[in-house]
Design a protein around this motif. Structure first.
Motif, PDB file in Angstrom:
ATOM      1  N   MET B  17       0.932  -1.066   0.054  1.00  0.00           N
ATOM      2  CA  MET B  17       0.095  -0.061   0.107  1.00  0.00           C
ATOM      3  C   MET B  17       0.980   1.180   0.091  1.00  0.00           C
ATOM      4  O   MET B  17       1.885   1.411   0.725  1.00  0.00           O
ATOM      5  N   HIS B  18       0.677   2.044  -0.731  1.00  0.00           N
ATOM      6  CA  HIS B  18       1.442   3.448  -1.010  1.00  0.00           C
ATOM      7  C   HIS B  18       0.684   4.557  -0.131  1.00  0.00           C
ATOM      8  O   HIS B  18      -0.314   4.981  -0.544  1.00  0.00           O
ATOM      9  N   PHE B  19       1.313   5.253   0.775  1.00  0.00           N
ATOM     10  CA  PHE B  19       0.972   6.443   1.279  1.00  0.00           C
ATOM     11  C   PHE B  19       1.729   7.312   1.033  1.00  0.00           C
ATOM     12  O   PHE B  19       2.949   7.436   1.150  1.00  0.00           O
ATOM     13  N   ASP B  20       1.262   8.613   0.616  1.00  0.00           N
ATOM     14  CA  ASP B  20       2.060   9.694   0.236  1.00  0.00           C
ATOM     15  C   ASP B  20       1.817  11.050   1.281  1.00  0.00           C
ATOM     16  O   ASP B  20       0.996  11.368   1.354  1.00  0.00           O
ATOM     17  N   CYS B  21       2.817  11.073   2.068  1.00  0.00           N
ATOM     18  CA  CYS B  21       2.758  12.244   3.326  1.00  0.00           C
ATOM     19  C   CYS B  21       3.329  13.682   2.706  1.00  0.00           C
ATOM     20  O   CYS B  21       4.287  14.251   2.917  1.00  0.00           O
ATOM     21  N   GLY B  22       2.819  14.065   1.445  1.00  0.00           N
ATOM     22  CA  GLY B  22       3.064  15.218   0.940  1.00  0.00           C
ATOM     23  C   GLY B  22       4.462  15.160   0.266  1.00  0.00           C
ATOM     24  O   GLY B  22       5.544  16.018   0.583  1.00  0.00           O
ATOM     25  N   SER B  23       4.699  14.261  -0.631  1.00  0.00           N
ATOM     26  CA  SER B  23       5.900  14.147  -1.417  1.00  0.00           C
ATOM     27  C   SER B  23       5.802  14.965  -2.552  1.00  0.00           C
ATOM     28  O   SER B  23       4.782  15.501  -2.828  1.00  0.00           O
ATOM     29  N   CYS B  24       6.836  15.611  -3.142  1.00  0.00           N
ATOM     30  CA  CYS B  24       6.726  16.426  -4.194  1.00  0.00           C
ATOM     31  C   CYS B  24       6.223  15.738  -5.617  1.00  0.00           C
ATOM     32  O   CYS B  24       6.257  16.136  -6.776  1.00  0.00           O
ATOM     33  N   ASN B  25       5.978  14.427  -5.559  1.00  0.00           N
ATOM     34  CA  ASN B  25       5.399  13.374  -6.535  1.00  0.00           C
ATOM     35  C   ASN B  25       6.536  12.545  -6.990  1.00  0.00           C
ATOM     36  O   ASN B  25       6.196  11.797  -7.897  1.00  0.00           O
ATOM     37  N   THR B  63       7.511  13.922   3.512  1.00  0.00           N
ATOM     38  CA  THR B  63       7.698  14.597   4.503  1.00  0.00           C
ATOM     39  C   THR B  63       6.588  14.292   5.597  1.00  0.00           C
ATOM     40  O   THR B  63       5.566  14.627   5.104  1.00  0.00           O
ATOM     41  N   VAL B  64       6.927  13.921   6.631  1.00  0.00           N
ATOM     42  CA  VAL B  64       5.998  13.796   7.915  1.00  0.00           C
ATOM     43  C   VAL B  64       5.657  15.306   8.353  1.00  0.00           C
ATOM     44  O   VAL B  64       6.709  15.953   8.762  1.00  0.00           O
ATOM     45  N   ASN B  65       4.444  15.633   8.559  1.00  0.00           N
ATOM     46  CA  ASN B  65       4.088  16.816   9.332  1.00  0.00           C
ATOM     47  C   ASN B  65       3.149  16.852  10.364  1.00  0.00           C
ATOM     48  O   ASN B  65       2.569  15.488  10.448  1.00  0.00           O
ATOM     49  N   PRO B  66       2.981  17.529  11.350  1.00  0.00           N
ATOM     50  CA  PRO B  66       2.002  17.361  12.420  1.00  0.00           C
ATOM     51  C   PRO B  66       0.732  16.639  12.079  1.00  0.00           C
ATOM     52  O   PRO B  66       0.142  16.033  12.541  1.00  0.00           O
ATOM     53  N   ARG B  67       0.361  17.137  10.789  1.00  0.00           N
ATOM     54  CA  ARG B  67      -1.040  17.220  10.234  1.00  0.00           C
ATOM     55  C   ARG B  67      -1.228  15.473   9.880  1.00  0.00           C
ATOM     56  O   ARG B  67      -2.076  14.670  10.389  1.00  0.00           O
ATOM     57  N   ASN B  68      -0.406  15.184   8.870  1.00  0.00           N
ATOM     58  CA  ASN B  68      -0.435  13.904   8.267  1.00  0.00           C
ATOM     59  C   ASN B  68       0.174  12.658   9.103  1.00  0.00           C
ATOM     60  O   ASN B  68      -0.127  11.593   8.861  1.00  0.00           O
ATOM     61  N   ALA B  69       0.946  13.212  10.276  1.00  0.00           N
ATOM     62  CA  ALA B  69       1.390  12.160  11.234  1.00  0.00           C
ATOM     63  C   ALA B  69       0.418  11.391  11.807  1.00  0.00           C
ATOM     64  O   ALA B  69       0.293  10.222  11.695  1.00  0.00           O
ATOM     65  N   ARG B  73      -0.307   7.147  11.090  1.00  0.00           N
ATOM     66  CA  ARG B  73      -0.205   6.568  12.364  1.00  0.00           C
ATOM     67  C   ARG B  73      -1.585   5.512  12.192  1.00  0.00           C
ATOM     68  O   ARG B  73      -1.467   4.233  12.429  1.00  0.00           O
ATOM     69  N   ASN B  74      -2.566   6.326  11.767  1.00  0.00           N
ATOM     70  CA  ASN B  74      -3.823   5.620  11.940  1.00  0.00           C
ATOM     71  C   ASN B  74      -3.797   4.535  10.774  1.00  0.00           C
ATOM     72  O   ASN B  74      -4.233   3.393  11.015  1.00  0.00           O
ATOM     73  N   ILE B  75      -3.247   4.622   9.567  1.00  0.00           N
ATOM     74  CA  ILE B  75      -3.133   3.814   8.477  1.00  0.00           C
ATOM     75  C   ILE B  75      -2.263   2.674   9.016  1.00  0.00           C
ATOM     76  O   ILE B  75      -2.564   1.376   8.758  1.00  0.00           O
ATOM     77  N   VAL B 104       8.094  20.579   9.676  1.00  0.00           N
ATOM     78  CA  VAL B 104       8.492  19.036   8.999  1.00  0.00           C
ATOM     79  C   VAL B 104       9.055  18.295  10.433  1.00  0.00           C
ATOM     80  O   VAL B 104       9.889  19.003  11.104  1.00  0.00           O
ATOM     81  N   LEU B 105       8.412  17.219  10.589  1.00  0.00           N
ATOM     82  CA  LEU B 105       8.813  16.486  11.915  1.00  0.00           C
ATOM     83  C   LEU B 105      10.179  16.049  11.686  1.00  0.00           C
ATOM     84  O   LEU B 105      10.717  15.493  12.640  1.00  0.00           O
ATOM     85  N   GLY B 106      10.476  15.427  10.185  1.00  0.00           N
ATOM     86  CA  GLY B 106      11.857  14.649  10.185  1.00  0.00           C
ATOM     87  C   GLY B 106      11.404  13.301   9.396  1.00  0.00           C
ATOM     88  O   GLY B 106      10.435  13.327   8.569  1.00  0.00           O
ATOM     89  N   GLY B 107      12.091  12.256   9.741  1.00  0.00           N
ATOM     90  CA  GLY B 107      11.965  11.181   8.947  1.00  0.00           C
ATOM     91  C   GLY B 107      10.653  10.343   9.380  1.00  0.00           C
ATOM     92  O   GLY B 107       9.999  10.670  10.219  1.00  0.00           O
ATOM     93  N   ILE B 108      10.340   9.451   8.561  1.00  0.00           N
ATOM     94  CA  ILE B 108       8.928   8.618   8.727  1.00  0.00           C
ATOM     95  C   ILE B 108       9.104   8.014  10.279  1.00  0.00           C
ATOM     96  O   ILE B 108       8.293   7.867  10.826  1.00  0.00           O
ATOM     97  N   ASP B 109      10.302   7.708  10.355  1.00  0.00           N
ATOM     98  CA  ASP B 109      10.480   6.824  11.720  1.00  0.00           C
ATOM     99  C   ASP B 109      10.357   7.669  12.869  1.00  0.00           C
ATOM    100  O   ASP B 109      10.336   7.251  14.134  1.00  0.00           O
ATOM    101  N   LYS B 110      10.040   9.073  12.711  1.00  0.00           N
ATOM    102  CA  LYS B 110       9.419   9.643  14.032  1.00  0.00           C
ATOM    103  C   LYS B 110       8.216   9.238  14.278  1.00  0.00           C
ATOM    104  O   LYS B 110       7.776   9.495  15.696  1.00  0.00           O
ATOM    105  N   VAL B 111       7.268   8.948  13.395  1.00  0.00           N
ATOM    106  CA  VAL B 111       6.175   8.679  13.791  1.00  0.00           C
ATOM    107  C   VAL B 111       5.778   6.820  13.988  1.00  0.00           C
ATOM    108  O   VAL B 111       5.170   6.812  14.727  1.00  0.00           O
ATOM    109  N   ILE B 112       6.111   6.147  12.772  1.00  0.00           N
ATOM    110  CA  ILE B 112       5.823   4.670  12.829  1.00  0.00           C
ATOM    111  C   ILE B 112       7.239   4.182  12.616  1.00  0.00           C
ATOM    112  O   ILE B 112       7.975   4.697  12.161  1.00  0.00           O
ATOM    113  N   PRO B 113       7.279   2.836  13.277  1.00  0.00           N
ATOM    114  CA  PRO B 113       8.642   2.030  12.992  1.00  0.00           C
ATOM    115  C   PRO B 113       8.679   1.809  11.754  1.00  0.00           C
ATOM    116  O   PRO B 113       8.141   1.163  10.846  1.00  0.00           O
ATOM    117  N   VAL B 114       9.964   2.065  11.138  1.00  0.00           N
ATOM    118  CA  VAL B 114      10.370   1.670   9.738  1.00  0.00           C
ATOM    119  C   VAL B 114      11.293   0.449   9.543  1.00  0.00           C
ATOM    120  O   VAL B 114      12.343   0.281  10.574  1.00  0.00           O
TER     121      VAL B 114
END
Ligand code: SF4
Lengths: 282, 144
Positions: B17-25, B63-69, B73-75, B104-114
């Motif tokens: 499954m592919h989730f896009d946290c606001g990438s430049c595409n 990039t993860v930001n406080p909104r899409n974090a 997480r939910n997904i 910007v919070l930083g990497g994805i691993d700030k929110v979920i384990p990668v």
């Protein structure tokens, strides 16, 4: 006793065959799109993997409906192999179809709800056609019992060519192929995610997949009745029919349910009408 | 024996499954390129599903930001175990060029384990496929 053995044989052999068919289906689809495609055993890997996942459920009803769907599908194939009554088989498989819809409605997710409504419309579209097919078989052979139909000395295809096409519509809808795949489809990247299957996951999705294999065999079994006089005929007929399904699947875009209802009913009813009049006159 | 078959199958049918946290595409295009006939990941049993409940591997770009974090997480929580997460592209790894931005919070691993990091800006399709294969090694590790 013999009947019992046949039922068990049907219940055991059907999912294996159905899985293989769906593997070949994916392979041919890939070739048509000039891809290489997954191995033929891929559907079995998928289902095995699903059974190895953690169970996540919304509520009890969902699980119950998945099981009833599987049991009804298996039973209808078992009865088909045991050469039972066509009407009985029809009602058993209709129960399965209805429980799939109920399973979708049991979860609060809007995707699942919309998918269930659409599935219900699909059921509404193909069930009358199947009944018409069975009724026309009765008009030719004078019986709903499969063992008596098999005694008929001529392929039914000669008398009921249009009814076979009508059955083809039912097959396309039942297999959830384009242009009728709007409640759910194999490649589920569409606006309702995975439709009626959205809230099933892990083992329960696996159960539904197996039930779907049974349904494939069920409809192909009914198709086989149309050329029961020779084994080669059956094989040729089924292979051509299924290949036509795959071709249609790959060349058609998905349509709306309104279009499906109008188109399938008008064409299906017209063809049944012509075929039955011709039968009556001939 | 059945258990062994299930374990083997896990490596043979990773549904992504592919989730896009606001990438430049950029990275998204590369992920989707893997599914085209050119790379044809369906050969390996990969199916791109749109539903976290059916997915085994989550590909995250951007990039993860406080909104899409919260969404991320939910997904992640909706995916049934066993599951793997792959962070794709410089943005997914650390925030990339957007690292110092205020939101910007930083990497994805700030929110979920990668589990696997696929570097690049954008990451190459070959590298993404390698990443999926590496994530499968995690499933293999579950065997024992
Ligand atoms: S890593 Fe590069 S290509 Fe990928 S999303 Fe970030 S900026 Fe775009």
């Amino acid at each position: 006793m013999e009947t019992l053995i046949l039922i068990i044989l049907g219940i055991v052999v059907a999912p294996v065959l159905g899985g293989l068919i769906s593997g070949v289906d994916r392979r041919i689809t890939a070739r048509l799109q000039s891809r290489f495609g997954p191995p033929i055993l891929q559907p079995f890997y998928d289902v095995a993997k699903l059974f190895g996942k953690v169970k996540v459920i919304n509520n009890f009803w969902q699980v119950f409906c998945a099981w009833v769907y599987l049991i009804a599908a298996a039973l209808s194939v078992g009865l088909l192999f045991a050469q039972s009554d066509l009407l009985l088989i029809f009602f058993v498989q209709a129960i399965g179809a209805v429980f799939l819809v109920m399973g979708g409605l049991a979860s609060p997710s809007p995707f699942s709800q919309v998918g269930a409504q659409r599935e219900l419309i699909q059921v509404l579209t193909y069930e009358p056609l199947i009944i018409l097919v069975f009724a026309s078989i009765f008009m030719v052979t004078g019986s709903f019992r499969i063992d008596e139909i098999l005694n008929y000395d001529q392929p039914l295809l000669v008398k009921l060519p249009l009814m076979f096409i009508v059955l083809g519509y039912a097959l396309t809808i039942k297999l959830r192929k384009s242009p009728f795949d709007f409640s759910t489809s194999h490649h589920a990247h569409q606006e309702i995610v995975k439709g009626v299957l959205t809230d099933y996951s892990g083992p329960y999705l696996g159960i539904i997949e197996i039930a779907h294999w049974y349904e494939t065999i069920f409809i192909l079994g009914i198709c086989a009745l149309f050329w029961h006089t020779s084994l080669v005929g059956v094989v040729v007929l089924l292979a051509t029919t299924y290949f036509a399904e795959i071709l249609i699947d790959n060349t058609m875009a998905r349509m709306t349910w309104r279009w499906m209802l109008k188109y399938v009913w008008s064409v299906g009813l017209a063809m049944s009408f012509v075929n039955l009049i011709w039968l009556h006159a001939g | 024996m059945l258990k062994k078959f299930i374990d083997n199958s896990r490596a043979k049918s990773p549904w992504i499954m592919h989730f896009d946290c606001g990438s430049c595409n950029g990275c998204d295009i590369e992920v989707l390129a893997c599914l085209t006939p050119m790379y044809d990941v369906e050969r390996f049993g990969v199916i791109n599903v749109g539903n976290p409940k059916h997915a085994d591997v989550l590909l995250v770009t951007g990039t993860v930001n406080p909104r899409n974090a919260k969404v991320l997480r939910n997904i992640y929580d909706q995916m049934p175990d066993p599951k793997g997460v792959i962070a794709i592209g410089a943005c997914g790894l650390s925030g990339g060029v957007f690292r110092e931005c205020y939101n910007v919070l930083g990497g994805i691993d700030k929110v979920i384990p990668v589990d696997v990091y696929v570097p690049g800006c954008p990451a190459k399709p070959e590298a993404i496929i390698d990443g999926v294969v590496a994530a499968l090694a995690k499933f293999e590790g579950l065997k024992g």
